[in-house]
Scaffold this motif. Structure first.
Motif, PDB file in Angstrom:
ATOM      1  N   GLY A 183       2.014   4.950  37.866  1.00 21.64           N
ATOM      2  CA  GLY A 183       0.873   4.277  37.250  1.00 21.64           C
ATOM      3  C   GLY A 183      -0.276   5.238  36.991  1.00 21.64           C
ATOM      4  O   GLY A 183      -1.232   4.896  36.305  1.00 21.64           O
ATOM      5  N   VAL A 184      -0.193   6.461  37.554  1.00 18.66           N
ATOM      6  CA  VAL A 184      -1.209   7.492  37.299  1.00 18.66           C
ATOM      7  C   VAL A 184      -0.551   8.593  36.460  1.00 18.66           C
ATOM      8  O   VAL A 184       0.429   9.194  36.891  1.00 18.66           O
ATOM      9  N   TRP A 185      -1.075   8.809  35.240  1.00 20.06           N
ATOM     10  CA  TRP A 185      -0.486   9.733  34.270  1.00 20.06           C
ATOM     11  C   TRP A 185      -1.456  10.860  33.960  1.00 20.06           C
ATOM     12  O   TRP A 185      -2.641  10.611  33.725  1.00 20.06           O
ATOM     13  N   TRP A 186      -0.966  12.066  33.930  1.00 23.39           N
ATOM     14  CA  TRP A 186      -1.766  13.229  33.541  1.00 23.39           C
ATOM     15  C   TRP A 186      -1.503  13.476  32.055  1.00 23.39           C
ATOM     16  O   TRP A 186      -0.367  13.723  31.657  1.00 23.39           O
ATOM     17  N   VAL A 187      -2.561  13.389  31.255  1.00 15.95           N
ATOM     18  CA  VAL A 187      -2.412  13.421  29.804  1.00 15.95           C
ATOM     19  C   VAL A 187      -3.148  14.628  29.216  1.00 15.95           C
ATOM     20  O   VAL A 187      -4.326  14.827  29.504  1.00 15.95           O
ATOM     21  N   THR A 188      -2.448  15.427  28.430  1.00 22.04           N
ATOM     22  CA  THR A 188      -3.043  16.613  27.802  1.00 22.04           C
ATOM     23  C   THR A 188      -2.819  16.548  26.299  1.00 22.04           C
ATOM     24  O   THR A 188      -1.682  16.380  25.846  1.00 22.04           O
ATOM     25  N   HIS A 189      -3.894  16.653  25.537  1.00 24.51           N
ATOM     26  CA  HIS A 189      -3.778  16.687  24.075  1.00 24.51           C
ATOM     27  C   HIS A 189      -4.036  18.110  23.598  1.00 24.51           C
ATOM     28  O   HIS A 189      -5.015  18.740  24.014  1.00 24.51           O
ATOM     29  N   ARG A 190      -3.161  18.622  22.741  1.00 24.30           N
ATOM     30  CA  ARG A 190      -3.318  19.956  22.160  1.00 24.30           C
ATOM     31  C   ARG A 190      -3.432  19.842  20.648  1.00 24.30           C
ATOM     32  O   ARG A 190      -2.890  18.916  20.046  1.00 24.30           O
ATOM     33  N   ASN A 191      -4.126  20.807  20.048  1.00 17.69           N
ATOM     34  CA  ASN A 191      -4.182  20.833  18.585  1.00 17.69           C
ATOM     35  C   ASN A 191      -2.955  21.568  18.036  1.00 17.69           C
ATOM     36  O   ASN A 191      -2.077  21.971  18.802  1.00 17.69           O
ATOM     37  N   THR A 192      -2.893  21.705  16.711  1.00 20.34           N
ATOM     38  CA  THR A 192      -1.691  22.295  16.094  1.00 20.34           C
ATOM     39  C   THR A 192      -1.511  23.763  16.496  1.00 20.34           C
ATOM     40  O   THR A 192      -0.415  24.293  16.357  1.00 20.34           O
ATOM     41  N   ARG A 193      -2.570  24.399  17.010  1.00 15.21           N
ATOM     42  CA  ARG A 193      -2.432  25.792  17.471  1.00 15.21           C
ATOM     43  C   ARG A 193      -2.063  25.866  18.963  1.00 15.21           C
ATOM     44  O   ARG A 193      -1.958  26.955  19.513  1.00 15.21           O
ATOM     45  N   GLY A 194      -1.896  24.684  19.603  1.00 17.04           N
ATOM     46  CA  GLY A 194      -1.469  24.666  21.001  1.00 17.04           C
ATOM     47  C   GLY A 194      -2.616  24.741  21.999  1.00 17.04           C
ATOM     48  O   GLY A 194      -2.391  24.815  23.206  1.00 17.04           O
ATOM     49  N   THR A 195      -3.860  24.716  21.502  1.00 15.96           N
ATOM     50  CA  THR A 195      -5.020  24.772  22.399  1.00 15.96           C
ATOM     51  C   THR A 195      -5.299  23.381  22.977  1.00 15.96           C
ATOM     52  O   THR A 195      -5.286  22.386  22.239  1.00 15.96           O
ATOM     53  N   VAL A 196      -5.549  23.329  24.279  1.00 17.36           N
ATOM     54  CA  VAL A 196      -5.890  22.048  24.908  1.00 17.36           C
ATOM     55  C   VAL A 196      -7.228  21.564  24.366  1.00 17.36           C
ATOM     56  O   VAL A 196      -8.226  22.291  24.424  1.00 17.36           O
ATOM     57  N   VAL A 197      -7.240  20.357  23.809  1.00 15.35           N
ATOM     58  CA  VAL A 197      -8.490  19.829  23.249  1.00 15.35           C
ATOM     59  C   VAL A 197      -9.045  18.684  24.099  1.00 15.35           C
ATOM     60  O   VAL A 197     -10.230  18.347  23.998  1.00 15.35           O
TER      61      VAL A 197
END
Lengths: 132, 132
Positions: free
Chosen positions: B84-98
């Motif tokens: 129920g606890v999720w670690w969420v990472t969004h990256r841009n098209t260059r792979g940088t964490v945004v």
């Protein structure tokens, strides 16, 4: 008398059983949209050749979401290019495919945290906090 | 006069801001169990050092489910050892964490096929069938 030449067995070709499955999937997908009802095709239980499975998978294409669940072997859930249609493969701990399904659903049930596990997770977190 | 030696900057240490987040997560998890209400911590918006993030991630551990979404860069959704606890990472098209979030929910919303996309998928499948 010369012995008969034993031919190398060719890969089983398309059986003709795959195209009707696309029609069945379209019907299941309409039901999902109209009623919210999920459905599953058990590919292992159908008379499909490896060529049929390849043909189906290629027709359905690759979608945006892919997920893996590690639980006594890996299960993979790959969204196809038809959102709501998921290609699901279950493997045992040795990596052998033990079942293959197409699931027609908004999100496969196995990706959801079961409420009883979340309740247990609460307690796990309380223990972590008590140890700080 | 000899110039001052410029020291190599050490990695920022633990700020002390991470442990209270575990308590907040426990509260959010209890609310999820009791009311079904999901919640999100925006880690990018909190005063956390990289060491804090590593500490949090290690404390929360690794769960059974991992998912990736490809949509203008990759987003990853890793269930922690607390279901129920999720670690969420969004990256841009260059792979940088945004952006980085902790989501407290049965299943992250972005893993679900949106109903309007499923309806469009129906039509896509009809086109495939008409071309058989």
């Amino acid at each position: 008398m010369t012995p008969d030449i034993i031919p190398i067995e060719p890969a089983p070709p398309l059986s003709g059983n795959a195209p009707p499955l696309l029609r069945e999937l379209a019907e299941m997908l309409r039901r999902l949209v109209n009623t919210g009802e999920s459905a599953t095709l058990d590919l292992s239980a159908l008379p499909l050749t490896p060529a049929d499975l390849d043909w189906l998978r290629e027709k359905l294409g690759q979608g945006e979401v892919a997920a893996q669940v590690q639980a006594e072997g890996e299960s993979t859930f790959d969204e196809t290019a038809c959102p709501g249609v998921w290609w699901v493969t279950h493997r045992n701990t040795r990596g052998t495919v033990v079942a293959q399904f197409i699931e027609v659903t908004f999100v496969p049930e196995l990706l959801k945290a079961p409420p009883q596990d979340v309740a247990a997770g609460c307690e796990h977190l309380e223990v972590l906090i008590s140890e700080l």
